[in-house]
Design a protein around this motif. Structure first.
Motif, PDB file in Angstrom:
ATOM      1  N   ALA A 141     -30.438  31.411  21.130  1.00 23.19           N
ATOM      2  CA  ALA A 141     -31.073  30.929  22.281  1.00 23.19           C
ATOM      3  C   ALA A 141     -32.496  31.992  22.449  1.00 23.19           C
ATOM      4  N   ASP A 142     -32.151  33.102  21.880  1.00 17.15           N
ATOM      5  CA  ASP A 142     -33.436  34.215  22.048  1.00 17.15           C
ATOM      6  C   ASP A 142     -34.185  33.984  20.568  1.00 17.15           C
ATOM      7  N   LEU A 143     -33.540  33.592  19.687  1.00 20.53           N
ATOM      8  CA  LEU A 143     -34.427  33.730  18.388  1.00 20.53           C
ATOM      9  C   LEU A 143     -34.325  32.532  17.687  1.00 20.53           C
ATOM     10  N   GLY A 144     -33.900  31.403  18.225  1.00 21.86           N
ATOM     11  CA  GLY A 144     -33.976  30.236  17.270  1.00 21.86           C
ATOM     12  C   GLY A 144     -33.095  30.198  16.459  1.00 21.86           C
ATOM     13  N   PRO A 145     -32.801  28.963  15.803  1.00 19.68           N
ATOM     14  CA  PRO A 145     -31.795  28.627  14.712  1.00 19.68           C
ATOM     15  C   PRO A 145     -32.578  29.420  13.583  1.00 19.68           C
ATOM     16  N   VAL A 146     -33.452  29.239  13.169  1.00 19.86           N
ATOM     17  CA  VAL A 146     -33.869  29.751  11.907  1.00 19.86           C
ATOM     18  C   VAL A 146     -33.891  31.141  11.442  1.00 19.86           C
ATOM     19  N   THR A 147     -34.742  32.077  12.606  1.00 16.68           N
ATOM     20  CA  THR A 147     -34.449  33.455  12.554  1.00 16.68           C
ATOM     21  C   THR A 147     -33.032  33.932  12.721  1.00 16.68           C
ATOM     22  N   ALA A 148     -32.376  33.329  13.666  1.00 19.52           N
ATOM     23  CA  ALA A 148     -30.884  33.744  14.044  1.00 19.52           C
ATOM     24  C   ALA A 148     -30.113  33.543  12.753  1.00 19.52           C
ATOM     25  N   GLU A 187     -31.359  33.764   9.518  1.00 19.56           N
ATOM     26  CA  GLU A 187     -31.555  34.542   8.431  1.00 19.56           C
ATOM     27  C   GLU A 187     -31.418  35.820   8.807  1.00 19.56           C
ATOM     28  N   GLU A 188     -31.562  36.374   9.827  1.00 20.54           N
ATOM     29  CA  GLU A 188     -31.466  37.798  10.377  1.00 20.54           C
ATOM     30  C   GLU A 188     -30.280  38.136  10.897  1.00 20.54           C
ATOM     31  N   VAL A 189     -29.505  37.301  11.343  1.00 15.02           N
ATOM     32  CA  VAL A 189     -28.235  37.709  12.093  1.00 15.02           C
ATOM     33  C   VAL A 189     -26.768  37.044  11.228  1.00 15.02           C
ATOM     34  N   ILE A 190     -26.781  35.525  11.390  1.00 12.93           N
ATOM     35  CA  ILE A 190     -25.780  34.888  11.240  1.00 12.93           C
ATOM     36  C   ILE A 190     -25.439  34.943   9.429  1.00 12.93           C
ATOM     37  N   ALA A 191     -26.502  34.779   8.559  1.00 12.91           N
ATOM     38  CA  ALA A 191     -25.981  34.793   7.170  1.00 12.91           C
ATOM     39  C   ALA A 191     -25.924  35.983   6.694  1.00 12.91           C
ATOM     40  N   PRO A 192     -26.360  37.235   7.151  1.00  8.95           N
ATOM     41  CA  PRO A 192     -26.215  38.500   6.600  1.00  8.95           C
ATOM     42  C   PRO A 192     -24.673  38.954   6.913  1.00  8.95           C
TER      43      PRO A 192
END
Length: 348
Positions: free
Chosen positions: A148-155, A157-162
């Motif tokens: 919700a805060d970052l949107g699916p792309v940033t979320a 690349e920077e949170v979920i995938a790492p």
């Protein structure tokens, strides 16, 4: 003697007014939960069961957790991650000093099972800690918050995938003892991505068809791509994991997609023959036949893989892949779309 009214009388000295107490310095329960990678429900449960809540309470105000309170919670998280029963961890945390250096016996939360993440966002560390503890409510809350805060792309690349990559590395080194963390995290990531609603009015364009090659079960990157495309009002047809070759070809003929994105996680599932077959499919009425742009995503199509069709284009990363797809599907909308970005290390 009666006082003379013509003479000035001594006036009562004004009493000093009591100064209002300064507001408490602390964090709310939600902020503390995100910082620690636990759910607010877990914090309230710990407070109720183990008396490890904030020291100070003020009538009519939400709980505010002081730095000392948070230090105790951090110690409890570390101890429970190392296998201590919650009641015992709370007893130790309540008795631990909070104004000195951290105890050497309690290193980074996660203990010997911590995920090595490197330089990442705080939300990524919180998600990793919650996954290691198998704290499903916290994982669910954190994923909902970052999306919700970052949107699916940033979320992604920077949170979920790492976090997913760190879990995969840990699983590779620890064997089957760690696979439960990967399975739980993957399930909740998939569920969170599926809850993202696409734009109510998609662009009037042929769809983008997303599918994994036959035998390919890793579909999360494609689910993230589907969520991002839907958010940008681009029409999507998502077919998920391990779509049989005949079914894929039939879907291309029936939907006439502007682009087909084919995902392969490994070289063993990167089917170059299938890619050539998809690239050669024509659809539409006679005299107005069309071809779909073939976009190959995933590390399986990298060096060492069988040669794909010359007309195919590789996608590198979610953000840059979106730019490529937008240029194919909706070239007139590029004024509002991000330009092609450098390949991201944690996307497709």
């Amino acid at each position: 003697m009666e006082p003379d009214p013509s003479q000035p009388q001594d006036q009562p000295r004004p009493q000093p007014q009591s100064q209002p107490e300064p507001p408490s310095v602390g964090l709310g329960t939600g902020a503390v939960a995100r910082r620690l990678g636990v759910s607010p429900t877990t914090l309230r449960s710990w407070e109720r069961r183990y008396a490890i809540g904030p020291d100070r309470r003020e009538a009519g105000r939400h709980r505010l957790w002081s730095p000392a309170d948070i230090a105790r919670l951090e110690l409890m998280c570390r101890l429970t991650a190392q296998g201590a029963p919650p009641a015992e961890a709370a007893r130790v945390a309540r008795g631990a000093p909070t104004d000195g250096p951290a105890a050497p016996a309690a290193p980074t939360p996660g203990g010997p099972r911590e995920l090595r993440l490197g330089d990442v966002r705080p939300e990524c560390r919180g998600l990793a800690r919650a996954a290691v503890r198998l704290d499903a409510p916290a994982v669910e809350d954190l994923l909902a918050s970052v999306l919700a805060d970052l949107g699916p792309v940033t979320a992604w690349e920077e949170v979920i995938a790492p976090t997913l990559h760190a879990v995969g590395r840990k699983w590779a080194s620890a064997g089957e003892r760690y696979v439960e963390v990967e399975h739980m995290l993957s399930w909740y990531v998939s569920a969170a991505l599926h809850r993202i609603r696409p734009a109510s009015q998609p662009l009037p364009a042929p769809p983008v068809l997303l599918a994994c090659t036959p035998g390919e079960l890793h579909s999360l990157p494609m689910e993230a791509l589907a969520a991002a495309l839907g958010e940008r009002a681009l029409p999507v047809r998502m077919f998920g994991a391990a779509l049989p070759a005949d079914a894929l070809c039939e879907a291309v003929r029936r939907t006439g997609p502007r682009a087909v994105v084919l995902w392969a996680q490994s070289r063993t599932t990167a089917d170059a023959a299938l890619a050539r077959a998809v690239a050669g499919i024509e659809w539409g009425p006679r005299g107005a036949r069309g071809h779909s742009a073939l976009l190959l995503a995933g590390p399986g199509w990298g060096a060492g893989a069988a040669a794909p069709p010359a007309r195919a284009e590789r996608l590198f990363g979610l953000r840059s892949g979106l730019a490529v797809i937008e240029s194919v599907v909706a070239p007139r909308a590029q004024g509002t779309a991000a330009g092609r970005a450098a390949p991201a290390s944690c996307g497709s």
